[in-house]
Design a protein around this motif. Structure first.
Motif, PDB file in Angstrom:
ATOM      1  N   MET A   1     105.494 -34.143  92.676  1.00 45.71           N
ATOM      2  CA  MET A   1     106.759 -33.131  92.152  1.00 45.71           C
ATOM      3  C   MET A   1     107.545 -33.810  91.124  1.00 45.71           C
ATOM      4  O   MET A   1     107.782 -33.141  90.173  1.00 45.71           O
ATOM      5  CB  MET A   1     107.520 -32.881  93.333  1.00 45.71           C
ATOM      6  N   LYS A   2     107.763 -35.040  91.244  1.00 45.69           N
ATOM      7  CA  LYS A   2     108.629 -35.589  90.145  1.00 45.69           C
ATOM      8  C   LYS A   2     107.877 -35.894  88.801  1.00 45.69           C
ATOM      9  O   LYS A   2     108.366 -35.598  87.716  1.00 45.69           O
ATOM     10  CB  LYS A   2     108.883 -37.344  90.558  1.00 45.69           C
ATOM     11  N   ASP A   3     106.547 -36.119  89.126  1.00 43.13           N
ATOM     12  CA  ASP A   3     105.702 -36.242  87.760  1.00 43.13           C
ATOM     13  C   ASP A   3     105.677 -34.784  86.926  1.00 43.13           C
ATOM     14  O   ASP A   3     105.935 -34.757  85.811  1.00 43.13           O
ATOM     15  CB  ASP A   3     104.425 -36.437  88.158  1.00 43.13           C
ATOM     16  N   TYR A   4     105.569 -33.807  87.805  1.00 42.51           N
ATOM     17  CA  TYR A   4     105.428 -32.408  87.343  1.00 42.51           C
ATOM     18  C   TYR A   4     106.581 -31.949  86.586  1.00 42.51           C
ATOM     19  O   TYR A   4     106.849 -31.455  85.520  1.00 42.51           O
ATOM     20  CB  TYR A   4     105.099 -31.552  88.258  1.00 42.51           C
ATOM     21  N   MET A   5     108.186 -32.266  87.217  1.00 39.74           N
ATOM     22  CA  MET A   5     109.209 -31.912  87.011  1.00 39.74           C
ATOM     23  C   MET A   5     109.707 -32.643  85.616  1.00 39.74           C
ATOM     24  O   MET A   5     110.458 -32.298  84.881  1.00 39.74           O
ATOM     25  CB  MET A   5     110.457 -32.395  87.970  1.00 39.74           C
ATOM     26  N   GLU A   6     109.085 -33.979  85.455  1.00 39.21           N
ATOM     27  CA  GLU A   6     109.286 -34.620  84.104  1.00 39.21           C
ATOM     28  C   GLU A   6     108.660 -34.147  83.069  1.00 39.21           C
ATOM     29  O   GLU A   6     109.085 -33.967  81.965  1.00 39.21           O
ATOM     30  CB  GLU A   6     108.990 -36.106  84.237  1.00 39.21           C
ATOM     31  N   SER A   7     107.072 -33.909  83.220  1.00 34.49           N
ATOM     32  CA  SER A   7     106.267 -33.475  82.059  1.00 34.49           C
ATOM     33  C   SER A   7     105.779 -32.298  81.930  1.00 34.49           C
ATOM     34  O   SER A   7     105.074 -31.847  80.921  1.00 34.49           O
ATOM     35  CB  SER A   7     105.483 -34.590  81.947  1.00 34.49           C
ATOM     36  N   GLY A   8     105.777 -31.470  83.078  1.00 36.96           N
ATOM     37  CA  GLY A   8     104.967 -30.089  83.239  1.00 36.96           C
ATOM     38  C   GLY A   8     103.749 -30.374  83.506  1.00 36.96           C
ATOM     39  O   GLY A   8     102.901 -29.461  83.464  1.00 36.96           O
ATOM     40  N   SER A   9     103.253 -31.700  83.834  1.00 41.26           N
ATOM     41  CA  SER A   9     101.695 -31.796  84.210  1.00 41.26           C
ATOM     42  C   SER A   9     101.866 -32.883  85.269  1.00 41.26           C
ATOM     43  O   SER A   9     102.669 -33.536  85.791  1.00 41.26           O
ATOM     44  CB  SER A   9     101.142 -32.282  83.270  1.00 41.26           C
ATOM     45  N   PHE A  10     100.695 -33.045  86.037  1.00 36.43           N
ATOM     46  CA  PHE A  10     100.521 -33.986  87.072  1.00 36.43           C
ATOM     47  C   PHE A  10      99.090 -34.538  87.018  1.00 36.43           C
ATOM     48  O   PHE A  10      98.210 -33.678  86.471  1.00 36.43           O
ATOM     49  CB  PHE A  10     100.978 -33.486  88.487  1.00 36.43           C
ATOM     50  N   SER A  11      98.939 -35.752  87.340  1.00 35.48           N
ATOM     51  CA  SER A  11      97.483 -35.969  88.002  1.00 35.48           C
ATOM     52  C   SER A  11      97.204 -36.413  89.140  1.00 35.48           C
ATOM     53  O   SER A  11      98.105 -37.017  90.046  1.00 35.48           O
ATOM     54  CB  SER A  11      97.201 -37.188  86.749  1.00 35.48           C
ATOM     55  N   ARG A  12      95.786 -36.095  89.726  1.00 35.74           N
ATOM     56  CA  ARG A  12      95.516 -36.186  90.943  1.00 35.74           C
ATOM     57  C   ARG A  12      94.195 -36.970  90.789  1.00 35.74           C
ATOM     58  O   ARG A  12      93.250 -36.485  90.297  1.00 35.74           O
ATOM     59  CB  ARG A  12      95.113 -35.163  91.937  1.00 35.74           C
ATOM     60  N   ALA A  13      93.983 -38.182  91.547  1.00 36.69           N
ATOM     61  CA  ALA A  13      92.856 -39.065  91.480  1.00 36.69           C
ATOM     62  C   ALA A  13      91.601 -38.152  91.642  1.00 36.69           C
ATOM     63  O   ALA A  13      91.606 -37.402  92.570  1.00 36.69           O
ATOM     64  CB  ALA A  13      92.885 -40.176  92.472  1.00 36.69           C
ATOM     65  N   GLY A  14      90.367 -38.397  90.853  1.00 37.35           N
ATOM     66  CA  GLY A  14      89.586 -37.605  90.975  1.00 37.35           C
ATOM     67  C   GLY A  14      89.366 -36.102  90.741  1.00 37.35           C
ATOM     68  O   GLY A  14      88.293 -35.225  91.067  1.00 37.35           O
ATOM     69  N   LYS A  15      90.832 -35.717  90.245  1.00 40.08           N
ATOM     70  CA  LYS A  15      90.644 -34.274  89.933  1.00 40.08           C
ATOM     71  C   LYS A  15      90.580 -33.843  88.297  1.00 40.08           C
ATOM     72  O   LYS A  15      91.027 -32.858  87.773  1.00 40.08           O
ATOM     73  CB  LYS A  15      92.074 -33.491  90.388  1.00 40.08           C
ATOM     74  N   GLY A  16      90.033 -34.637  87.463  1.00 39.91           N
ATOM     75  CA  GLY A  16      89.611 -34.482  86.026  1.00 39.91           C
ATOM     76  C   GLY A  16      90.848 -34.746  85.157  1.00 39.91           C
ATOM     77  O   GLY A  16      91.319 -33.631  84.520  1.00 39.91           O
ATOM     78  N   GLY A  17      91.726 -35.651  85.531  1.00 41.78           N
ATOM     79  CA  GLY A  17      92.932 -35.966  84.299  1.00 41.78           C
ATOM     80  C   GLY A  17      94.193 -35.049  84.663  1.00 41.78           C
ATOM     81  O   GLY A  17      94.280 -34.605  85.865  1.00 41.78           O
ATOM     82  N   GLU A  18      94.890 -34.834  83.672  1.00 42.07           N
ATOM     83  CA  GLU A  18      96.010 -34.228  83.562  1.00 42.07           C
ATOM     84  C   GLU A  18      95.937 -32.791  84.067  1.00 42.07           C
ATOM     85  O   GLU A  18      95.224 -32.271  83.317  1.00 42.07           O
ATOM     86  CB  GLU A  18      97.029 -34.266  82.483  1.00 42.07           C
ATOM     87  N   ILE A  19      96.779 -32.240  84.747  1.00 39.80           N
ATOM     88  CA  ILE A  19      96.953 -30.691  84.890  1.00 39.80           C
ATOM     89  C   ILE A  19      98.290 -30.285  84.742  1.00 39.80           C
ATOM     90  O   ILE A  19      99.046 -30.636  85.147  1.00 39.80           O
ATOM     91  CB  ILE A  19      96.332 -30.381  86.506  1.00 39.80           C
ATOM     92  N   ALA A  20      98.122 -29.191  83.846  1.00 36.56           N
ATOM     93  CA  ALA A  20      99.536 -28.640  83.220  1.00 36.56           C
ATOM     94  C   ALA A  20      99.681 -27.409  83.944  1.00 36.56           C
ATOM     95  O   ALA A  20      98.995 -26.688  84.501  1.00 36.56           O
ATOM     96  CB  ALA A  20      99.315 -28.420  81.782  1.00 36.56           C
ATOM     97  N   GLY A  21     101.075 -27.142  84.162  1.00 43.38           N
ATOM     98  CA  GLY A  21     101.632 -25.897  84.773  1.00 43.38           C
ATOM     99  C   GLY A  21     102.974 -25.429  83.955  1.00 43.38           C
ATOM    100  O   GLY A  21     103.435 -26.150  83.272  1.00 43.38           O
ATOM    101  N   GLN A  22     103.058 -24.086  84.021  1.00 43.79           N
ATOM    102  CA  GLN A  22     104.497 -23.519  83.366  1.00 43.79           C
ATOM    103  C   GLN A  22     105.496 -23.321  84.183  1.00 43.79           C
ATOM    104  O   GLN A  22     106.694 -22.943  83.721  1.00 43.79           O
ATOM    105  CB  GLN A  22     104.098 -22.263  82.511  1.00 43.79           C
ATOM    106  N   ALA A  23     105.270 -23.443  85.446  1.00 41.26           N
ATOM    107  CA  ALA A  23     106.162 -22.836  86.487  1.00 41.26           C
ATOM    108  C   ALA A  23     107.659 -23.632  86.410  1.00 41.26           C
ATOM    109  O   ALA A  23     107.681 -24.746  86.313  1.00 41.26           O
ATOM    110  CB  ALA A  23     105.549 -22.981  87.838  1.00 41.26           C
ATOM    111  N   SER A  24     108.775 -22.934  86.444  1.00 37.72           N
ATOM    112  CA  SER A  24     109.925 -23.395  86.551  1.00 37.72           C
ATOM    113  C   SER A  24     110.275 -23.432  88.032  1.00 37.72           C
ATOM    114  O   SER A  24     109.477 -22.592  88.906  1.00 37.72           O
ATOM    115  CB  SER A  24     111.106 -22.475  85.815  1.00 37.72           C
TER     116      SER A  24
END
Length: 492
Positions: free
Chosen positions: A106-129
């Motif tokens: 959540m911290k990662d997402y709140m900062e950059s609008g994306s997050f990464s999860r090991a083994g899930k193919g790199g950065e995943i972006a979202g637009q949700a407020s």
């Protein structure tokens, strides 16, 4: 306003209330906007996200999981942050997340609008407020005097400065009116289907640079402050000037609201995290006149804990620190005729009790030189009450404040207005340096201290104090116990 169901001409609908109600719509027109609203019940905190748009989702307290919010472990399906425009965590005062693993993501997402999860193919972006709603059950004054405005939020994050620093906007829900039927409109607005599409469409537009034409931001606004301020101004312009036609005064109005809402976040961070967040004097410069305007918080005006009138005999303030947490402490000494008994109340800390005992024993061993002939500790019973006014818990280093309290109580002398004393006294009378000196002085100054008397050993740290603190608080030094009293007692 009417499209949201409200009647703008009804009783209690001031300009301020209208702007606060409109600001609830900002997460629907701005991508990746993080907002908190805490306030009393029945003020419609979750109404917008539940009734106005099919593009927002309400998540009940404690239901946030990695799979639901971010990415499913087996199917690799992206969760709510990739599917919705806004995610509202209702009742976030109880519990927000079901799994602790969700917090770093959540911290990662709140900062950059994306997050990464090991083994899930790199950065995943979202637009949700993200919106965190909840209730404050105590009066605002009580919360401000005993803790901070994030304290009602779930214990998982309410003292996590990294999480809270990513909040863009703290809406003061306690200012909101409690709605009655007359506040809801009987007039026409857009149908919700049409209105929600307009809001969604506005997410493609960007007004974050609108400020720069008229204003520059002050030096206290860091990168993590300028981004929320710009996004808030952009949100208001989208809602109120979708045609892109606006004036300098329009931008000024939205800029001041944006700064206030972000400063509220920063002020609470300062209460939790100390010197790291000291720069909260938010301001903006008018590009035309070069005038600097400062933006204050309504709730901070006149909420000083340390009184600005002369302190009663026996009352003195100090601050303690264990290295991480700073506490603002009030010492009260009550002296009655008796036979030399010392009682300590208000603390279970052995270290604090030891400080008080050492100070008492120092006065007792040197009373011929410290007290006048007609006074002797063996003729008094002294009660020292230690009161935690603000902060986590009290640690040691309060001997000098106790010394001043006892002597002023014995002699019935008032102390200077807004006085605080730092430092400790050993049993032999040596003055001990105050640790975490800048954090302590800053906290005392922010809470009303006009004079903070500090040990001479801290003199080389004076340069580390912010200019804003030195501008409103006098910081004299002392090297022996005699000097403390000279500098603390009110000269009538």
């Amino acid at each position: 306003m009417r499209s949201s169901g409200y009647e703008p001409n009804s009783e209690g609908m001031t300009e301020r209330i209208k702007m606060l109600l409109l600001s609830r719509l900002i997460p629907l027109v701005e991508s990746n906007f993080n907002m908190v609203e805490l306030g009393p019940r029945s003020s419609g905190k979750s109404f917008v996200f539940k009734e106005l748009t099919p593009y927002a989702v309400l998540i009940s307290g404690g239901q946030g999981t990695v799979a639901k919010l971010f990415v499913h472990g087996t199917t690799n399906k992206v969760g709510a942050v990739g599917q919705w425009d806004a995610i509202c965590f209702d009742e976030s005062t109880d519990k927000i997340f079901k799994e602790r693993d969700a917090i770093p993501l959540m911290k990662d997402y709140m900062e950059s609008g994306s997050f990464s999860r090991a083994g899930k193919g790199g950065e995943i972006a979202g637009q949700a407020s993200l919106i965190f709603n909840g209730n404050i059950n105590q009066p605002l004054e009580t919360v401000l005097q005993t803790s901070h405005l994030f304290s009602p939020i779930s214990d998982e994050v309410n003292s996590d400065t990294a999480f809270l620093d990513r909040i863009h906007f703290y809406l003061p829900g306690w200012e909101m009116i409690k709605f009655s039927p007359s506040n809801f409109t009987n007039n026409f607005g857009f149908s919700t289907d049409f209105f929600s599409e307009i809001l969604k469409d506005q997410r493609r537009v960007n007004f974050t640079d609108a400020i720069d034409k008229y204003f520059s931001l002050g030096s206290h606004l860091k990168q993590r402050d300028t981004k929320p301020v710009r996004k808030t101004v952009s949100g208001f312009l989208k809602l109120l000037h979708p045609d892109g036609v606006y004036t300098k005064e329009d931008v000024r109005e939205y800029l001041e609201i944006a700064m206030e809402m972000r400063r509220r976040v920063k002020e609470q961070l300062k209460r939790i995290g100390g010197m790291e967040f000291w720069d909260t004097n938010f301001s903006y410069l008018d590009n035309e006149t070069q005038e600097e305007h400062f933006v204050a918080l309504p709730e901070e005006r006149g909420s000083a804990i340390i009184e600005s009138t002369p302190l009663s005999p026996g009352v003195c303030y100090t601050a303690t620190s264990d290295g991480d947490n700073v506490a603002l402490v009030r010492i009260e000494a009550v002296v009655m005729s008796g036979n030399g008994k010392l009682t300590v109340t208000g603390t279970g800390s052995q270290e604090v009790k030891e400080n008080i005992k050492n100070t008492f024993n120092y006065i007792k061993a040197n009373e011929k030189s410290i007290l006048s002939e007609q006074h002797s500790l063996s003729n008094y019973d002294i009660t020292i009450q230690v009161i935690n006014m603000l902060g986590a818990y009290i640690s040691g280093g309060i001997g000098s404040a106790v010394y001043v309290s006892i002597l002023s109580a014995i002699y019935k002398r008032n102390l200077k207005p807004g006085l605080a004393v730092l430092g400790n006294i050993s049993i032999g009378g040596a003055i001990e340096r105050s640790i975490n000196f800048p954090d302590k002085v800053t906290m005392l100054s922010d809470n009303g201290a006009k004079t903070v008397i500090v040990p001479m050993d801290n003199l080389n740290e004076i340069a580390s104090l912010p200019q804003s603190v030195l501008g409103k608080t006098d910081v004299p030094f002392y090297s022996n116990t005699q000097m403390i009293v000279q500098k603390a007692v009110l000269i009538e």
